[in-house]
Design an enzyme around this catalytic site. Structure first.
Site, PDB file in Angstrom:
ATOM      1  N   LYS A 236     -13.170   1.773  -1.377  1.00 20.63           N
ATOM      2  CA  LYS A 236     -14.112   2.120  -0.314  1.00 20.63           C
ATOM      3  C   LYS A 236     -15.242   2.979  -0.888  1.00 20.63           C
ATOM      4  CE  LYS A 236     -10.904   2.199   3.670  1.00 20.63           C
ATOM      5  NZ  LYS A 236     -10.362   2.932   4.811  1.00 20.63           N
TER       6      LYS A 236
ATOM      7  N   GLU B 188       0.816  -1.219   0.000  1.00 20.44           N
ATOM      8  CA  GLU B 188       0.000   0.000   0.000  1.00 20.44           C
ATOM      9  C   GLU B 188       0.847   1.265   0.000  1.00 20.44           C
ATOM     10  OE1 GLU B 188      -3.978  -1.294   2.255  1.00 20.44           O
ATOM     11  OE2 GLU B 188      -3.192   0.616   2.964  1.00 20.44           O
TER      12      GLU B 188
ATOM     13  N   HIS C  59       9.315 -26.336   0.534  1.00 23.93           N
ATOM     14  CA  HIS C  59       8.640 -27.475  -0.078  1.00 23.93           C
ATOM     15  C   HIS C  59       7.433 -27.035  -0.889  1.00 23.93           C
ATOM     16  CE1 HIS C  59      11.191 -30.051   2.391  1.00 23.93           C
ATOM     17  NE2 HIS C  59      11.052 -29.083   3.282  1.00 23.93           N
TER      18      HIS C  59
END
Ligand code: PA5
Length: 446
Positions: free
Chosen positions: A413, A280, A301
Site C-alpha cells: 500500500k 495474511e 479432475h
C-alpha cells in the site's frame, strides 16, 4: 453438529507422514501459553470473538431502509472488506441477483472494465453504495469511492448522500472524516477488529441483511462455536486441535501448502475467504503455509493427480456437507452401463466422490482431515467463520508470529502511495524510482 475428523492425519492411518498423539501432547506447554494469551489482554484484536454479541439495531434499520428503497446495492471494498461479504452471499444466497432485489454487486479490484460493466447494468438513481474500509484509506476502495460518489452526485443531485453508507473505523481514517463532513450514514467496525477477521461485523452483516440472510442465525452459530472452543486442552477444543495439527504438519512434516477442499459449490468463496485469513495471518518471518482454494468434485479432475503423486508438501482439509437443501434423484433410464446410478442422488454422488478422494489420498499416505457440517445455512456458516478465525489466530500464536498484522500488505500500500505521489510517502517514491532505475532489461520483446 459440526465434526472434525483427523484420523487421516495420524501415523496410524498414513505412516511416517502422519502425527502421533504424543506429538500433539508435546505442545502442551506452548498451548498453555497461547491459551493464556487468547484469554488475556495482550492481543486486543481478539475483539473479533465479541462480535457475536454485538447490537444489531442500527444495522437492521439501515438494512431495512436499503431493502425498501434500493434496486441495486454496490459494495466497494477489498481484502477482508470484500471476501467475507462474498463468502456470505455465495454460501447462503447463490444466484441471488437472478431472482431478487436489491441486486448486489461487489466491486473490489480496480479493473476499469469491471466497473464499466457494472455501471452499464445499475441505475445510479436507485443504487445504494456501501463503501467499506477499516483503515479508511485503502487506495483501491477510495479511488472507486471517489468515482461512485461523483456519479451518485450527478444522478441524485442534493439527495445523493442518502445513497451512501460508509462502514469504517468509529473514529479514525479518511473515510470517517469524509463521512462526517458529508453527513453519510455510517456503520462502525470495532476499532480492534482486523479486516480479515471482520466478516461477522457490519462489513459482512449489512450485505447479509440486505440479501435477506438470517443474521441472528449467523451470530448464534458463532456464539455456540465459541462455547465449544473454550478449553485449554486441544483434545477438548476442536479449534486448538485443528490449529495444532496444521502447525505440526507445517513445522515437523514439511507440509507447506494447505488445501481447503469443500465439496459444495456454495462454499467456493468461503475457501477464498479462508485463503486470505490463513495467508495474511501466518505468512511472516519465513513461516506460514500457502493456502490453496479448491472445490470438489471439480478439482478431482484438475488437481487430485498432483495431490496424490506430486510433492509431499500438502495437507488437505475436506469440508463435507451432510445434506443439501434440495437433493435431486438421478433418473433410471434403462441404460445398462449406467444402471449403477439407479436410486442415487446428486447429493449421494458428491458424498461418494468425497469419500473416494479421501481414500485415494489416505492410500497415497497424504495427510488429510475432514470437517463435516450438517448443511450450509446461516447457523452453521456462523460456526464455520468463527471456527476458522479462531484456528488461524491460535496457529499464528503457536508460530509465535502476530496473526493480526500484515506488514507485507502495508508495504504494498505504501509503495503504491509513493508511486502515486501521496504526501508523506516521498521516501517510498524515491525507493520506487531507484528500483526502476536498477531494473535489468532481461526481457523479450515478443
Ligand atoms: O486483513 C486485513 O487487514 C487486510 O487484508 C484488509 O482487509 C485489506 O487490506 C483492506 O483494508 P481496509 O479494510 O482497511 O480497506
Amino acid at each position: 453438529m459440526i465434526t472434525l475428523d483427523f484420523t487421516n492425519i495420524m501415523q496410524e492411518a498414513i505412516g511416517p507422514e502422519g502425527l502421533k498423539p504424543e506429538d500433539i501432547d508435546a505442545l502442551k506447554e506452548q498451548i498453555k501459553d497461547v491459551h493464556r494469551e487468547i484469554s488475556g489482554t495482550k492481543w486486543p484484536a481478539f475483539a473479533f470473538l465479541d462480535l457475536p454479541y454485538q447490537d444489531l439495531s442500527e444495522l437492521s434499520k439501515i438494512g431495512e431502509d436499503i431493502r425498501k428503497t434500493s434496486e441495486y446495492f454496490m459494495l466497494l471494498g477489498i481484502g477482508g472488506s470484500a471476501l467475507g461479504p462474498k463468502a456470505l452471499l455465495d454460501s447462503l444466497k447463490p444466484f441471488y441477483n437472478l431472482k431478487h432485489t436489491p441486486k448486489i454487486f461487489i466491486y473490489d479490484n480496480v479493473d476499469p472494465d469491471t466497473l464499466t460493466s457494472i455501471l452499464s447494468i445499475i441505475d445510479l438513481r436507485k443504487t445504494t453504495v456501501n463503501v467499506i474500509t477499516k483503515s479508511g484509506s485503502t487506495v483501491e476502495t477510495m479511488a472507486s469511492f471517489l468515482i461512485l460518489m461523483d456519479r451518485l452526485k450527478k444522478a441524485n443531485k442534493e439527495n445523493y448522500k442518502h445513497w451512501i453508507v460508509a462502514t469504517t473505523d468509529p473514529e479514525k481514517g479518511i473515510l470517517r472524516e469524509v463521512a462526517r463532513e458529508e453527513g453519510f450514514r455510517t456503520l462502525s467496525i470495532h476499532p480492534d477488529v482486523v479486516g480479515r477477521y471482520s466478516v461477522l461485523s457490519p462489513v459482512g452483516l449489512l450485505p447479509a441483511a440486505i440479501a435477506g440472510i438470517d443474521v441472528k442465525g449467523l451470530l448464534d452459530g458463532a456464539k455456540d462455536m465459541l462455547e465449544k472452543c473454550k478449553a485449554e486442552d486441544p483434545w477438548k477444543n476442536p479449534a486448538y486441535m485443528a490449529g495444532a495439527l496444521m502447525y505440526l504438519m507445517g513445522q515437523q512434516k514439511g507440509k507447506s501448502i494447505s488445501v481447503l477442499l469443500p465439496y459444495s459449490d456454495r462454499l467456493k468463496s468461503f475457501s477464498e475467504w479462508y485463503c486470505q485469513l490463513w495467508a495474511e495471518s501466518l505468512g511472516k518471518e519465513g513461516l506460514g503455509q500457502t493456502p490453496y482454494p479448491s472445490i470438489g468434485t471439480t478439482d478431482q479432475h484438475s488437481q487430485l493427480q498432483l495431490w496424490m503423486e506430486g510433492p509431499k508438501d500438502k495437507v488437505i482439509t475436506f469440508i463435507r456437507v451432510e445434506s443439501s437443501s434440495d437433493d435431486i434423484t438421478i433418473p433410471d433410464k434403462d441404460i445398462p452401463a449406467l444402471s449403477y446410478l439407479k436410486g442415487h442422488s446428486l447429493g449421494g454422488l458428491i458424498k461418494a466422490e468425497q469419500e473416494a478422494t479421501e481414500l485415494c489420498l489416505t492410500k497415497a499416505k497424504r495427510p488429510n482431515m475432514r470437517i463435516t457440517i450438517p448443511r450450509v445455512d446461516a447457523y452453521y456458516l456462523g460456526q464455520m467463520f468463527l471456527f476458522f478465525e479462531l484456528v488461524t489466530a491460535f496457529t499464528g500464536l503457536l508460530y509465535r508470529v502476530n496473526p493480526f498484522n500484515q506488514p507485507g500488505v502495508e508495504e504494498g500500500k505504501n509503495l503504491t502511495y509513493g508511486i502515486l505521489g501521496r504526501e508523506g510517502y516521498e521516501d517510498k517514491r524515491r525507493e520506487a524510482v531507484m528500483y526502476k532505475g536498477k531494473m535489468q532489461n532481461l526481457k523479450y520483446k515478443i
